[in-house]
Design an enzyme around this catalytic site. Structure first.
Site, mmCIF file in Angstrom:
data_model
loop_
_atom_site.group_PDB
_atom_site.id
_atom_site.type_symbol
_atom_site.label_atom_id
_atom_site.label_comp_id
_atom_site.label_asym_id
_atom_site.label_seq_id
_atom_site.Cartn_x
_atom_site.Cartn_y
_atom_site.Cartn_z
ATOM 1 N N SER A 113 -9.373 -0.791 7.546
ATOM 2 C CA SER A 113 -8.908 -0.638 6.164
ATOM 3 C C SER A 113 -8.263 -1.856 5.521
ATOM 4 O O SER A 113 -8.033 -1.862 4.325
ATOM 5 C CB SER A 113 -7.915 0.524 6.075
ATOM 6 O OG SER A 113 -8.629 1.712 5.957
ATOM 7 N N LYS A 121 0.856 -1.191 0.000
ATOM 8 C CA LYS A 121 0.000 0.000 0.000
ATOM 9 C C LYS A 121 0.888 1.236 0.000
ATOM 10 O O LYS A 121 1.949 1.243 0.637
ATOM 11 C CB LYS A 121 -0.868 -0.049 1.260
ATOM 12 C CG LYS A 121 -1.857 1.091 1.405
ATOM 13 C CD LYS A 121 -2.706 0.870 2.647
ATOM 14 C CE LYS A 121 -3.724 1.960 2.851
ATOM 15 N NZ LYS A 121 -4.549 1.737 4.055
ATOM 16 N N SER A 177 -9.447 1.592 3.353
ATOM 17 C CA SER A 177 -8.664 2.343 2.406
ATOM 18 C C SER A 177 -7.661 1.507 1.609
ATOM 19 O O SER A 177 -7.140 2.000 0.605
ATOM 20 C CB SER A 177 -7.913 3.443 3.169
ATOM 21 O OG SER A 177 -7.038 2.863 4.116
HETATM 22 N N1 GLN Z 1 -12.464 3.809 6.899
HETATM 23 C C1 GLN Z 1 -11.864 4.196 8.136
HETATM 24 C C2 GLN Z 1 -11.482 5.652 8.073
HETATM 25 O O1 GLN Z 1 -11.789 6.243 7.120
HETATM 26 C C3 GLN Z 1 -10.677 3.333 8.406
HETATM 27 C C4 GLN Z 1 -9.476 3.757 7.693
HETATM 28 C C5 GLN Z 1 -8.300 2.901 8.000
HETATM 29 O O2 GLN Z 1 -8.410 1.857 8.627
HETATM 30 N N2 GLN Z 1 -7.142 3.375 7.560
HETATM 31 O O3 GLN Z 1 -10.885 6.175 8.954
#
Ligand code: GLN
Length: 485
Positions: free
Chosen positions: A183, A84, A159
């Site tokens: 994420s 990532k 994400s």
């Molecule tokens: N979707 C969650 C957020 O927007 C989790 C993001 C993540 O785990 N990096 O914060």
């Protein structure tokens, strides 16, 4: 040797790759060429990789083939991985899918990357994601949305969406993502993969671009639980560059998870199956797992968790606060992008940050700055810290009796691109079940447990107590086997 595209179907687990290498049915070079070929075929449409390192990876593959011939290869010889775009890989570009890091290159590799490379893994490229890992759909990227390979009109989750799709579409065998609130697990659920978020501190965060430091965890996206276990055991352990990396001994997870689970007390949080926002297909899939577990002799009981409704607000207050601090360093002075329109220092900060950060990142910086401001600090930040402590204590209290907590990973299956893009609150709700593990710092995993009527994958989440990865992975592996048959 040019690998045929059908190779992909054969190698959904590292055990299969290893076997084929041992029997000389394939070489690491052929394997890599195959993955690069898949990237060439599909990436334009799916937008999972921001960049691949073709020549360099091929040279590495040749070196690994030579080591194999000499019997000197590491434990990950033949493992082709993607990262990532928030995980440092020395001398390679890194951008967090943001304009603000345009032109930035990592000066060192993340500790976890060093450990993978030391065992002869090959890094094939860096993967698209929500900007600075903020999002649940991989639409918040400066490079455009990632598409779900099962249905390209849908999101892959986020994400770590690019990392999930790369594995889903056979462009690499595994990916490293990050999980601050779901994420890794939510994209795994949306793409039909295994997504592992370890205990906070199980993996070093050195070399991970920070979003919310007390929540951030590196995690894996794979087809199998065995591969997740192997990668975890190779990456885990103390690190002098990260004082929050735990000194707890690292079990040989991959060797320990093959048995039938001996821990059999399972709880599920009643509202995670009964609330309106949970789709019927998701609910039915989880109920089927519960029935299966009961038939296998597990005790499965519904429990209440009165603090459930406070978990998401607590998460968003604390993570935005930490993000506003962590992202203060991107100011046009030290890294990446600097606005060409700047006329003095103040306008340089303002223009650089307004042009360099996307909407969602700006929203969170503003929210985080607000909850940290002198007049609101106690009302929001301090209070949320206290609630976090309560959530952590009450979550762990459940583990004094139960071994596992089950829930859906996400209340729905993959939604359409654009469907929630203008409704941040609805988007935040996609993480309603995944954030608890990050707030409490406990390990959690998502495994595929069925499909809805449109063929979209559903994820089952298993949570366990701090550092109980062995137990959790054992159950996950057992369930995956049962669900396949
Ligand atoms: N979707 C969650 C957020 O927007 C989790 C993001 C993540 O785990 N990096 O914060």
């Amino acid at each position: 040797m040019q690998a045929k595209p059908t190779l992909l179907k054969l190698y959904r687990s590292f055990a299969d790759v290893r076997r084929a290498l041992q029997e000389s049915k394939v070489s690491v070079v052929a394997l890599l060429q195959h993955y690069l070929h898949q990237v060439a075929l599909h990436n334009k449409q799916l937008n999972a990789f921001l960049q691949t390192y073709d020549q360099e990876a091929l040279a590495q593959a040749e070196a690994v083939d030579r080591k194999i011939a000499l019997g000197k290869a590491g434990r990950l010889a033949g493992m082709v991985l993607g990262l990532k775009d928030v995980i440092c890989y020395r001398d390679h570009p890194l951008q967090a899918a943001s304009r603000i890091l345009e032109g930035f290159r990592s000066q060192f590799s993340a500790t976890v990357v060093e450990r993978l490379l030391a065992e002869d893994a090959i890094i094939i490229g860096r993967q698209n994601c929500d900007e600075f890992a903020m999002g649940s759909s991989s639409e918040n990227s400066a490079f455009g949305p990632v598409r779900n390979a099962l249905d390209t009109s849908r999101v892959p989750g986020g994400s770590s969406g690019g990392s999930a799709v790369a594995v889903q579409a056979g462009m690499c065998l595994a990916s490293l993502g990050t999980d601050t609130g779901g994420s890794v697990r939510q994209p795994a659920a949306f793409c039909g993969l295994v997504g592992l978020k370890p205990t906070y501190g199980r993996l070093s965060r050195h070399g991970l671009l920070a979003y919310a430091s007390s929540f951030d965890c590196i995690g894996t996206l794979t087809h199998t639980v065995e591969d997740a276990a192997l990668l975890l055991e190779i990456m885990a352990g103390p690190d002098e560059f990260d004082s929050t990396a735990s000194r707890q001994p690292v079990p040989s997870y991959s060797a320990l998870i093959g048995q039938k689970p001996t821990h059999t007390k399972v709880a599920y949080l009643r509202p995670t199956l009964e609330s309106q926002g949970v789709s019927v297909a998701v609910k039915e899939a989880i109920l089927r797992v519960i029935e299966l577990l009961k038939a296998e002799g597990f005790t499965v009981e519904a429990v209440e968790f009165p603090l459930l409704e406070y978990i998401l607000p607590t998460y968003y207050i604390l993570t935005t606060a930490e993000a506003s601090t962590n992202l203060a360093r991107y100011d046009g002075v030290r890294y990446g992008y600097r606005s060409a329109g700047a006329t003095d220092v103040e306008s340089m900060y303002k223009l650089t940050r307004s042009e360099g950060f996307g909407k969602e990142v700006q929203r969170r910086i503003l929210l985080g700055t607000f909850v940290l401001s002198a007049s609101y600090y106690d009302a929001y930040f301090t209070k949320a810290q206290r609630v976090r402590r309560l959530i952590m204590e009450q979550t762990r209290a459940l583990f004094s009796y139960y071994d596992f907590i089950l829930s859906p990973t996400s209340p729905t299956t993959a939604f359409k691109i654009g469907e929630l893009a203008n409704d941040p609150l609805q988007m935040y709700l996609a993480d309603i079940f995944s954030v608890q593990a990050n707030v409490a710092g406990i390990p959690a995993i998502s495994i595929p447990c069925g499909k809805d009527s449109q063929g979209l994958p559903i994820g089952l989440q298993i949570m366990a107590d701090w550092f109980e990865e062995t137990k959790m992975l054992t159950l996950a592996r057992f369930l995956m086997e049962k669900l396949r048959t």
